[in-house]
Design a protein around this motif. Structure first.
Motif, PDB file in Angstrom:
ATOM      1  N   PRO A 191       0.786  -1.244   0.000  1.00 17.43           N
ATOM      2  CA  PRO A 191       0.000   0.000   0.000  1.00 17.43           C
ATOM      3  C   PRO A 191       0.819   1.297   0.000  1.00 17.43           C
ATOM      4  N   VAL A 192       1.939   1.361   0.691  1.00 12.91           N
ATOM      5  CA  VAL A 192       2.853   2.513   0.678  1.00 12.91           C
ATOM      6  C   VAL A 192       2.205   3.864   1.002  1.00 12.91           C
ATOM      7  N   PRO A 193       1.706   4.044   2.227  1.00 12.10           N
ATOM      8  CA  PRO A 193       1.350   5.409   2.611  1.00 12.10           C
ATOM      9  C   PRO A 193       2.636   6.236   2.724  1.00 12.10           C
ATOM     10  N   ILE A 194       2.550   7.542   2.467  1.00  8.95           N
ATOM     11  CA  ILE A 194       3.767   8.360   2.518  1.00  8.95           C
ATOM     12  C   ILE A 194       4.343   8.349   3.939  1.00  8.95           C
ATOM     13  N   GLU A 195       3.479   8.476   4.954  1.00  8.69           N
ATOM     14  CA  GLU A 195       3.986   8.361   6.322  1.00  8.69           C
ATOM     15  C   GLU A 195       3.983   6.878   6.700  1.00  8.69           C
ATOM     16  N   THR A 196       5.136   6.359   7.060  1.00  8.39           N
ATOM     17  CA  THR A 196       5.178   4.987   7.551  1.00  8.39           C
ATOM     18  C   THR A 196       4.553   4.971   8.944  1.00  8.39           C
ATOM     19  N   ARG A 197       4.514   3.791   9.566  1.00 11.76           N
ATOM     20  CA  ARG A 197       3.925   3.745  10.903  1.00 11.76           C
ATOM     21  C   ARG A 197       4.887   4.320  11.935  1.00 11.76           C
ATOM     22  N   GLY A 198       4.349   4.650  13.092  1.00  9.11           N
ATOM     23  CA  GLY A 198       5.180   5.160  14.168  1.00  9.11           C
ATOM     24  C   GLY A 198       4.385   5.097  15.458  1.00  9.11           C
ATOM     25  N   VAL A 199       5.087   4.874  16.564  1.00  8.99           N
ATOM     26  CA  VAL A 199       4.431   4.788  17.871  1.00  8.99           C
ATOM     27  C   VAL A 199       5.286   5.528  18.892  1.00  8.99           C
ATOM     28  N   LEU A 200       4.642   6.301  19.733  1.00  4.12           N
ATOM     29  CA  LEU A 200       5.303   6.920  20.882  1.00  4.12           C
ATOM     30  C   LEU A 200       4.450   6.596  22.096  1.00  4.12           C
ATOM     31  N   ALA A 201       5.074   6.074  23.165  1.00  8.37           N
ATOM     32  CA  ALA A 201       4.306   5.752  24.368  1.00  8.37           C
ATOM     33  C   ALA A 201       4.943   6.404  25.577  1.00  8.37           C
ATOM     34  N   HIS A 238      -4.766   6.086  27.070  1.00  6.22           N
ATOM     35  CA  HIS A 238      -5.152   7.251  26.264  1.00  6.22           C
ATOM     36  C   HIS A 238      -4.427   7.122  24.927  1.00  6.22           C
ATOM     37  N   VAL A 239      -5.188   7.028  23.857  1.00  8.81           N
ATOM     38  CA  VAL A 239      -4.572   6.891  22.535  1.00  8.81           C
ATOM     39  C   VAL A 239      -4.834   8.145  21.714  1.00  8.81           C
ATOM     40  N   VAL A 240      -3.798   8.602  21.052  1.00  9.16           N
ATOM     41  CA  VAL A 240      -3.932   9.766  20.171  1.00  9.16           C
ATOM     42  C   VAL A 240      -3.426   9.389  18.784  1.00  9.16           C
ATOM     43  N   ALA A 241      -4.259   9.627  17.782  1.00  7.06           N
ATOM     44  CA  ALA A 241      -3.801   9.565  16.394  1.00  7.06           C
ATOM     45  C   ALA A 241      -3.522  11.012  15.997  1.00  7.06           C
ATOM     46  N   PRO A 242      -2.256  11.421  15.971  1.00  2.26           N
ATOM     47  CA  PRO A 242      -1.988  12.802  15.546  1.00  2.26           C
ATOM     48  C   PRO A 242      -2.183  12.901  14.035  1.00  2.26           C
ATOM     49  N   GLU A 243      -1.539  13.836  13.386  1.00  5.80           N
ATOM     50  CA  GLU A 243      -1.664  13.879  11.917  1.00  5.80           C
ATOM     51  C   GLU A 243      -1.205  12.525  11.370  1.00  5.80           C
ATOM     52  N   VAL A 244      -2.019  11.941  10.512  1.00  9.12           N
ATOM     53  CA  VAL A 244      -1.692  10.635   9.935  1.00  9.12           C
ATOM     54  C   VAL A 244      -1.534  10.807   8.429  1.00  9.12           C
ATOM     55  N   GLY A 245      -0.343  10.473   7.956  1.00  9.45           N
ATOM     56  CA  GLY A 245      -0.011  10.743   6.552  1.00  9.45           C
ATOM     57  C   GLY A 245      -0.383   9.614   5.616  1.00  9.45           C
ATOM     58  N   GLY A 246      -1.663   9.298   5.600  1.00  6.61           N
ATOM     59  CA  GLY A 246      -2.147   8.248   4.704  1.00  6.61           C
ATOM     60  C   GLY A 246      -2.201   6.910   5.412  1.00  6.61           C
TER      61      GLY A 246
END
Lengths: 777, 292
Positions: A191-201, A238-246
């Motif tokens: 699928p190749v979204p421009i933003e890859t995945r990422g997690v901060l906890a 508490h989960v936050v989806a910040p800006e998601v690049g695709g």
């Protein structure tokens, strides 16, 4: 309601921050004391793990923690799968492999260091003793006799069998004048979204509060799953989806890294971040499609289709992700497309192989269905020497047939397939195109015209047909200053609902869109929601917003009527005023009525203060957008290069909130489809290595590969929701691949060829043209 | 990008850079535009101990006339070459080739010296450099030497450059009257590199009816870019006709072992060498006649 903004092409509120790079994605977020996680991934597609030695890595400079699958055994539950198919076998993915790895890119260890360079360097110090096993890459070989099962305790690699049959198939084949058989392959794509995945906890031990920022399409479902996987109180997550690049469906999932990074933050009492590299994204984020379809079609000489039988091999990869087994079943539900086919049967064999899991990729099962049935229509036309338009028209249900029940058990809500087809033919000037084609063929130039008439299923809900709820939530709160907050359970990541929901708020309340702020993706701020996927955010999420707006509006009408001494039923909202319809001088400013709700001194008797309403909207049915796409290509006979010459898209997604955004979605979907049709293919070699493992080898479509898209619309509202909207996020991807495939097959007709499997790479087409050159002239 | 650790050095003068290259030998990599080196470092396929960034060297980026030749500094970017008015009039093949490299970002960063020294088998410049009979100037701490383009490319990612040398300049003779050139390329759709790229440079006889000389550089087809001498022989001295061009183009892959990979088989590359040689030669002739 007067619609000053709904239906208008407003520019997106989101764009200024995106264009200027002022947005915050997960990787832009930094916390004091933050550490970095890195995952060691298997270089083997299939191997036993004899041992994992972390001692050197643990001693490396900057490393604070290193864990193998054995170290976390029992502490984190496997990756969840929400799909339930009767008798399906276990394919649960452990968050870290312990005994065996089953695809290249599967994580075997994780470590945390004080900076991301130290973390990456330390990976090279981990010693894993692998015992390589024979990889099982080809799904047909995987289910052949004697193939060793991937999962211990299972007798073979069949994950599940799923069947669906409607109508009298035996009778259909008995009554047929002809039976056409064809195998078609819908290749695996990345699928190749421009933003890859990422997690901060981040974990605050005093409060016991865990906060996880993740690039996800489903923040609330992720919160529930993290709580379950870690056995941690959901109230403190508490989960936050910040800006998601695709996302394109890849982030409609729960991944090992999301649970592990949260676990590491709890263990260390320090914030931990992980950012996925592009290579990791290729290897270990879900893939799409990957079906082999064997078709049999029973037809009458006049072009009537009596029955369709389809045997599907669905390559699931090594493990289930959230919806893996469910995706091919959507192909089954939609297999008869926009045609009155009285009998149909699909048998799906879900197969385990040593590859990354497949799951929902933009369209999720429906592009495969449309591709299948549209190839069928073209093959029927070729067999009977009829035009592709004629055969399609012949089998359409008529507008009076709606709601239309399919043999697969669905009820199509509304449609006028004829009208969209007619419009597309007119825009394309189809007759003239055929004349031009005939002329070019005489000059040995190979132009092809492809037609795709499609219907798709979206507006994902109702809950009865969904694995984990098909409703959506929204809270509307008018703040004391008169600004309006719309908290949606949808989680837009490019779809533009910050704009479209603001347009709705402005029209319902008689204010300006700039006064409406749409808030999403934060589980502490917005009510529990399902998320954004399946082209549902406007049809389901938007309806929840609309209903909450109506509730707030009713309350404001009562307050305003009380102040001016009028009937609440007759209050009109316009130009930031609320006034009585018959006597407009009986008017209060919007802000004054809002203020009254909070100051609470002049409210009608028994009325509660405040100005907030929440709706959980449950739709009664899916929605079924449709349309016609026409594609014109010219093939360079010397190189096999397929060039797009024209593309006409007529889409009907019901009522439209913002035509600019609808066109954007259609264009994006078509371009993504062009990628699958012309270039894209996840190629694993016999050893199970992903050899299209980076963007230097995996071609995505570029602007220069496209022609102008001539987009038009018909409007057939749905009765399923009060807005009459259907959804448009996936229509382009669903409609376009068959149009391209049809165009290529049409261009190759002089060579006696009626079907070529995607992708239409130059060498493949060149081979077809050189091998068949003199067969037909 | 998270490469293995390295020591970064940024010399300000060529002499300083040459001394560093001499001192560090195999442990050092030169960084110019970075488009070949950085992807390798990102995947840790290259882990140099020293990265010598020559991007700060002064006076290495220029396009000028010198002693009747055109001299191009090694650090000149593809965009500068693409947009050079001097090259457009004196050597249009080079801007035409530069315009087909990668994308805008790549062309803004990548340098001609970096591309030639790296010698990727799918790089575009080598075809043009060969067809132009360019000269490549290399320097080390004891002086400079001139390497003819036809000797420069040795094998995949291997050139005539010796350890301790830095490519400093490319010299090209300006085009002659009655000559014309063209670059025709089949690009790999993901990377943009050439699956096959053919640069044709022809000199026509009086009246534009015959080919006096032809120089054909081919890239992408095999491990190294090469001069297609069999094509050149089949064209030189011939009266121009479609058949002559077609027949000559059949020799495009003569004597070379075509590469075969995920993107194109050897069989296909061989066939594309024919097609793109024909197209390049035909367009070079049109360009030459336009001058007459």
């Amino acid at each position: 309601m007067t619609t000053r903004f709904i239906g208008k092409p407003l520019k997106r509120k989101e764009d200024p921050r995106l264009i200027q790079g002022l947005s915050h994605y997960v990787d832009d977020l930094n916390l004091a004391g933050m550490h970095y996680a890195a995952f060691l991934r298997s270089p083997y597609a299939h191997a036993n793990i004899r041992s994992v030695d972390l001692s050197k890595a643990r001693r490396a400079s900057g490393v604070v923690l290193a864990l193998s699958g054995t170290d976390i055994d029992g502490a984190i539950q496997p990756v969840p799968c929400a799909a339930q198919i009767p008798d399906m076998k276990s394919g649960a993915r452990p968050v870290l492999a312990r005994d065996r790895v089953r695809f290249v890119g599967e994580s075997v260890a994780v470590l945390v260091a004080s900076d991301r360079y130290a973390a990456r360097d330390a990976l090279d110090l981990i010693e894993v003793d692998y015992e390589p096993l024979t990889p099982i890459v080809n799904p047909e070989k995987a289910i052949a006799k004697g193939a060793a099962p991937l999962h211990a305790g299972q007798k073979d690699n069949v994950a599940f069998k799923w069947e669906l049959e409607g109508g009298d198939l035996k009778a259909a084949f008995k009554a047929a004048d002809k039976v056409i058989k064809q195998r078609i392959v819908n290749q695996r794509v990345i699928p190749v979204p421009i933003e890859t995945r990422g997690v901060l906890a981040d974990y605050q031990p005093g409060e016991g509060q865990l906060t996880v920022w993740s690039s996800t399409q489903i923040p609330h479902l992720l919160r529930t799953q993290i709580a379950s996987m870690l056995n941690f109180p959901e109230t403190l997550v508490h989960v936050v989806a910040p800006e998601v690049g695709g996302g394109f469906g890849t982030k409609l999932n729960v991944y090992p890294e999301e649970a592990i990074v949260a676990y590491l933050a709890i263990q260390l009492g320090k914030p931990v971040k992980w950012s996925e590299s592009r290579r990791e994204n290729f290897q270990a984020t879900i893939h799409g499609r990957d079906q082999i379809d064997d078709l049999e079609v029973a037809i009458k000489r006049d072009g009537t289709i009596l029955g369709l039988r389809c045997r599907v091999i669905a390559d699931l990869g090594a493990y289930y992700q959230l919806l893996t087994p469910l995706i091919p079943t959507l192909t089954g539900l939609m297999m008869t497309g926009c045609y009155k086919i009285p009998a149909a049967r699909m048998e799906i064999t879900g197969v385990f192989t040593n590859k990354m899991a497949t799951d929902a990729y933009r369209g999720a099962g429906r592009p495969e269905a449309t591709y299948l049935i549209e190839r069928v229509m073209d093959l029927v036309a070729a067999e009977l020497k009829k035009g592709p338009v004629e055969v399609r028209r012949k089998n359409f249900p008529q507008p009076k047939d709606f709601p239309y029940a399919t043999p697969t058990g669905l009820i199509y809500d509304s449609g006028d397939y004829q009208k969209a087809l007619d419009m597309a033919l007119k825009v394309a000037d189809y007759k003239k195109l055929r004349q031009e084609q005939a002329k070019l063929r005489k000059e040995e130039r190979y132009m092809g015209i492809g037609i795709s008439t499609y219907v798709e299923i979206c507006g994902m809900g109702p809950s009865s047909a969904m694995p984990a709820g098909g409703w959506e939530s929204a809270t509307v709160r008018v703040e004391p200053t008169g600004r309006v907050s719309v908290m949606t359970g949808s989680s837009p990541h490019g779809q533009g609902q910050e704009t479209t929901f603001a347009q709705m708020g402005a029209d319902v309340l008689g204010i300006d869109p700039s006064q409406v702020q749409v808030v999403h993706g934060d589980t502490s701020v917005v009510p529990y929601g399902i998320g954004t996927f399946g082209s549902r955010a406007t049809a389901v999420g938007g309806t929840a917003v609309y209903k909450s707006l109506q509730k707030v509006k009713e309350k404001l009408a009562r307050i305003a009527a009380h102040i001016v001494g009028s009937d609440p039923e007759r209050m009109v909202f316009a130009n930031r005023k609320i006034f009585a319809k018959q006597s407009p001088k009986k008017s209060v400013a919007f802000g004054q009525a809002v203020s009254a709700a909070y100051v609470a001194k002049t409210l009608p008797a028994e009325m509660e203060p405040g100005l907030e309403a929440t709706t959980f909207f449950e739709p009664t049915n899916f929605t079924y957008p449709f349309g016609t796409h026409i594609c014109v290509v010219e093939i360079d006979a010397e190189t096999g290069d397929v060039k797009l010459v024209r593309y006409v898209a007529v889409d009907d997604c019901g009522n439209v909130i913002n035509p600019l955004l609808v066109e954007g979605q259609v264009q994006g979907g078509i371009v993504q489809s062009v990628g699958q049709a012309l270039f894209e293919e996840a190629v694993y070699d016999e050893q199970g290595q992903l050899i299209t493992g980076e963007l230097m080898d995996y071609a995505l479509p570029r602007a220069s590969d496209m022609c102008w898209i001539e987009a038009a619309r018909t409007v057939t509202p749905t009765p399923v929701n009060p807005l009459g909207v259907k959804g448009v996020g996936e229509a382009g991807t669903i409609a376009a691949t068959p149009a391209l495939a049809g165009a290529v097959a049409d261009a190759l007709a002089p060579f006696g060829v009626h079907h070529v499997d995607m992708p239409f790479k130059r060498e493949k087409i060149w081979q077809v043209m050189s091998k068949n050159r003199r067969r037909v002239q | 990008m998270i490469p293995a650790s390295f020591e970064y050095q940024a010399p300000k003068t060529l002499d300083e850079a040459l001394r560093l290259v001499e001192r560090h030998g195999d442990e050092a990599k030169l960084l110019a535009g970075g488009h070949s080196l950085l992807p390798l470092m990102k995947l840790r396929l290259a882990t140099p101990r020293y990265v010598i960034d020559i991007g700060h060297l002064r006076g290495m980026s220029y396009i000028r006339e010198e002693n009747g030749q055109i001299a191009i500094g090694a650090l000149t970017t593809h965009t500068e070459i693409e947009q050079s008015a001097l090259l457009a009039s004196k050597c249009p093949l080079l801007p035409e080739t530069a315009a087909q490299i990668g994308d805008v970002q790549v062309r803004n960063r990548g340098t001609i010296g970096g591309s030639l020294a790296h010698a990727d088998p799918g790089a575009d410049y080598p075809a043009a450099i060969l067809a132009l009979d360019a000269e490549i100037i290399a320097a080390n701490t004891s002086g400079t030497r001139t390497i003819p383009a036809r000797d420069f490319f040795v094998d995949m990612l291997t050139t005539q450059l010796h350890p301790g040398e830095i490519l400093t300049q490319i010299r090209i003779a300006p085009r002659r009257a009655q000559s014309g050139a063209a670059y025709e390329k089949l690009h790999q759709p993901a990377s943009g590199f050439a699956i096959v790229g053919v640069a044709a440079n022809v000199l026509l006889g009086e009246g534009g009816k015959t080919i006096e000389q032809a120089a054909i550089g081919i890239t992408g087809l095999s491990a190294r870019a090469f001069r297609a001498e069999a094509v050149e022989r089949a064209l030189s001295g011939k009266h121009i006709s479609e058949k002559v061009i077609e027949d000559a183009s059949r020799n495009g892959a003569e004597g070379v072992e075509p590469l075969s990979d995920l993107h194109a088989s050897g069989e296909y590359r061989r066939e594309m060498a024919r097609v793109f040689t024909r197209r390049a030669v035909a367009r070079a002739i049109v360009a030459a006649r336009g001058d007459a």
